[in-house]
Structure formats: structure tokens, C-alpha cells
Design a protein around this motif. Structure first.
Motif, PDB file in Angstrom:
ATOM      1  N   ILE A  43      16.854  11.897  34.840  1.00  0.00           N
ATOM      2  CA  ILE A  43      17.569  11.526  33.873  1.00  0.00           C
ATOM      3  C   ILE A  43      18.766  12.360  33.449  1.00  0.00           C
ATOM      4  O   ILE A  43      19.745  12.278  33.988  1.00  0.00           O
ATOM      5  CB  ILE A  43      16.696  10.963  32.548  1.00  0.00           C
ATOM      6  CG1 ILE A  43      15.726   9.687  33.309  1.00  0.00           C
ATOM      7  CG2 ILE A  43      17.671  10.300  31.603  1.00  0.00           C
ATOM      8  CD1 ILE A  43      14.868   9.382  32.025  1.00  0.00           C
ATOM      9  N   VAL A  44      18.376  13.378  32.676  1.00  0.00           N
ATOM     10  CA  VAL A  44      18.954  14.462  32.681  1.00  0.00           C
ATOM     11  C   VAL A  44      18.565  15.809  32.611  1.00  0.00           C
ATOM     12  O   VAL A  44      17.215  15.892  32.639  1.00  0.00           O
ATOM     13  CB  VAL A  44      19.254  14.539  30.702  1.00  0.00           C
ATOM     14  CG1 VAL A  44      20.305  15.908  30.262  1.00  0.00           C
ATOM     15  CG2 VAL A  44      19.787  13.094  30.284  1.00  0.00           C
ATOM     16  N   THR A  45      19.136  16.612  33.446  1.00  0.00           N
ATOM     17  CA  THR A  45      18.800  17.937  33.715  1.00  0.00           C
ATOM     18  C   THR A  45      19.263  19.013  32.798  1.00  0.00           C
ATOM     19  O   THR A  45      20.234  19.115  32.254  1.00  0.00           O
ATOM     20  CB  THR A  45      19.171  18.338  35.096  1.00  0.00           C
ATOM     21  OG1 THR A  45      20.433  18.518  35.248  1.00  0.00           O
ATOM     22  CG2 THR A  45      18.578  17.364  36.161  1.00  0.00           C
ATOM     23  N   PHE A  46      18.139  19.746  32.456  1.00  0.00           N
ATOM     24  CA  PHE A  46      18.584  20.979  31.491  1.00  0.00           C
ATOM     25  C   PHE A  46      17.906  22.464  31.986  1.00  0.00           C
ATOM     26  O   PHE A  46      17.457  23.345  31.524  1.00  0.00           O
ATOM     27  CB  PHE A  46      18.106  20.696  30.015  1.00  0.00           C
ATOM     28  CG  PHE A  46      16.517  20.100  29.910  1.00  0.00           C
ATOM     29  CD1 PHE A  46      15.616  21.138  30.074  1.00  0.00           C
ATOM     30  CD2 PHE A  46      16.347  18.779  30.030  1.00  0.00           C
ATOM     31  CE1 PHE A  46      14.320  20.899  30.016  1.00  0.00           C
ATOM     32  CE2 PHE A  46      15.151  18.421  29.815  1.00  0.00           C
ATOM     33  CZ  PHE A  46      13.919  19.475  30.019  1.00  0.00           C
ATOM     34  N   GLY A  68      13.911  18.561  33.566  1.00  0.00           N
ATOM     35  CA  GLY A  68      14.110  17.325  33.455  1.00  0.00           C
ATOM     36  C   GLY A  68      13.649  16.614  32.278  1.00  0.00           C
ATOM     37  O   GLY A  68      12.537  16.540  32.126  1.00  0.00           O
ATOM     38  N   LEU A  69      14.471  15.629  31.783  1.00  0.00           N
ATOM     39  CA  LEU A  69      14.055  14.874  30.555  1.00  0.00           C
ATOM     40  C   LEU A  69      12.858  13.932  30.836  1.00  0.00           C
ATOM     41  O   LEU A  69      12.152  13.712  30.228  1.00  0.00           O
ATOM     42  CB  LEU A  69      15.372  14.053  29.972  1.00  0.00           C
ATOM     43  CG  LEU A  69      15.162  13.257  29.016  1.00  0.00           C
ATOM     44  CD1 LEU A  69      14.441  14.143  27.577  1.00  0.00           C
ATOM     45  CD2 LEU A  69      16.318  12.582  28.277  1.00  0.00           C
TER      46      LEU A  69
END
Length: 151
Positions: A31-34, A107-108
Motif C-alpha cells: 500500500i504505502v511504504t515507509f 509497509g502500511l
């Protein structure tokens, strides 16, 4: 009932399943990587703290000579050590490890999976364990529940 009779429906197996789900989600659908060194370090801190809390709580089961396995009849109400912080420090430790893994994976989707762990464990184990404590310790358990948090 022995743990082997309940296998695989045990909290550590559930935690391992969540770990695998986090890993797959981070690999397939992040989804969203951080991911960054800071989040990886924070993840390691959360995981270490989670293991430490769970071990600390497990030691108290040994000290009080009461069953640690879900579904067993408790012979002591543990209100000392990490049980002063909340009623489920082993599960809290597992949740912290899973959150740490999610932060490390970056990862979200993994984090969302980790954050759902307490709800699943509450439904699957905690409510029954609280009922057993109420049955075994009555008013003493109610007083402990009134002054402590579940998570």
C-alpha cells in the motif's frame, strides 16, 4: 486440556500467522511504504520491548505456579509485575513484536495487519480467560478488572 490438544489454536501460532501475513502483505501489497533506517530501528525497539514484556509476564506465571495456557483453570490471580500495567502483558508483548516487525518491513499493509491482532486475540482468547478469572476469583477479579486495562 493440554496445549497439544489445542494445537494449532494457540496465541503464539496466531502471532506467527500474523507475522507471515505481514511479511506477505509487505511483499505483495505494501500500500504505502515507509521503510527507512529510523522506522527499522523503531521496529527493533518495539519488538525487543514486546519480547521483554512477554518474558517478564511468563516469569510471573511460574512464580505464582499457575497455568499459562489459555483454557486452563487459573490457580492464582496475578496482579504484580507487568500485570500492574495491563491484564494481558503476554498478548501485549506479542502485539508490540508484530508492530515492530511491521515498522521494520516498512509497509502500511503490514502495520494494519499488526494493529488488528489485539482484536482477534481478544475475541479468540481474552474474553474466555477473563470469564475463567471471574469464575475462579469472583469479587477479587472484578476489583482487578476495574483498576486495570485489558490492553
Amino acid at each position: 486440556m493440554a496445549m497439544r490438544d489445542k494445537f494449532p489454536d494457540l496465541p503464539p501460532i496466531w502471532a506467527a500467522g500474523f507475522f507471515v501475513a505481514e511479511w506477505v502483505a509487505a511483499s505483495v501489497l505494501p500500500i504505502v511504504t515507509f521503510g527507512a533506517p529510523l522506522t527499522a530501528a523503531l521496529g527493533a525497539i518495539f519488538a525487543f520491548a514486546g519480547f521483554a514484556i512477554a518474558i517478564w509476564a511468563a516469569i510471573w506465571f511460574g512464580r505464582k505456579k499457575t497455568a499459562i495456557e489459555p483454557g486452563e483453570t487459573p490457580t492464582a490471580l496475578i496482579v504484580e509485575g507487568p500485570f500492574r500495567i495491563n491484564r494481558n502483558p503476554i498478548y501485549t508483548g506479542m502485539a508490540l513484536v508484530l508492530i515492530g516487525v511491521a515498522l521494520w518491513l516498512g509497509g502500511l499493509s503490514s502495520l494494519l495487519i499488526a494493529l488488528s491482532f489485539p482484536s482477534v486475540i481478544t475475541t479468540r482468547f481474552v474474553r474466555d480467560e477473563e470469564a475463567r478469572l471471574r469464575k475462579a476469583f469472583g469479587a477479587e477479579a472484578e476489583r482487578y478488572f476495574a483498576k486495570s486495562r485489558r490492553w
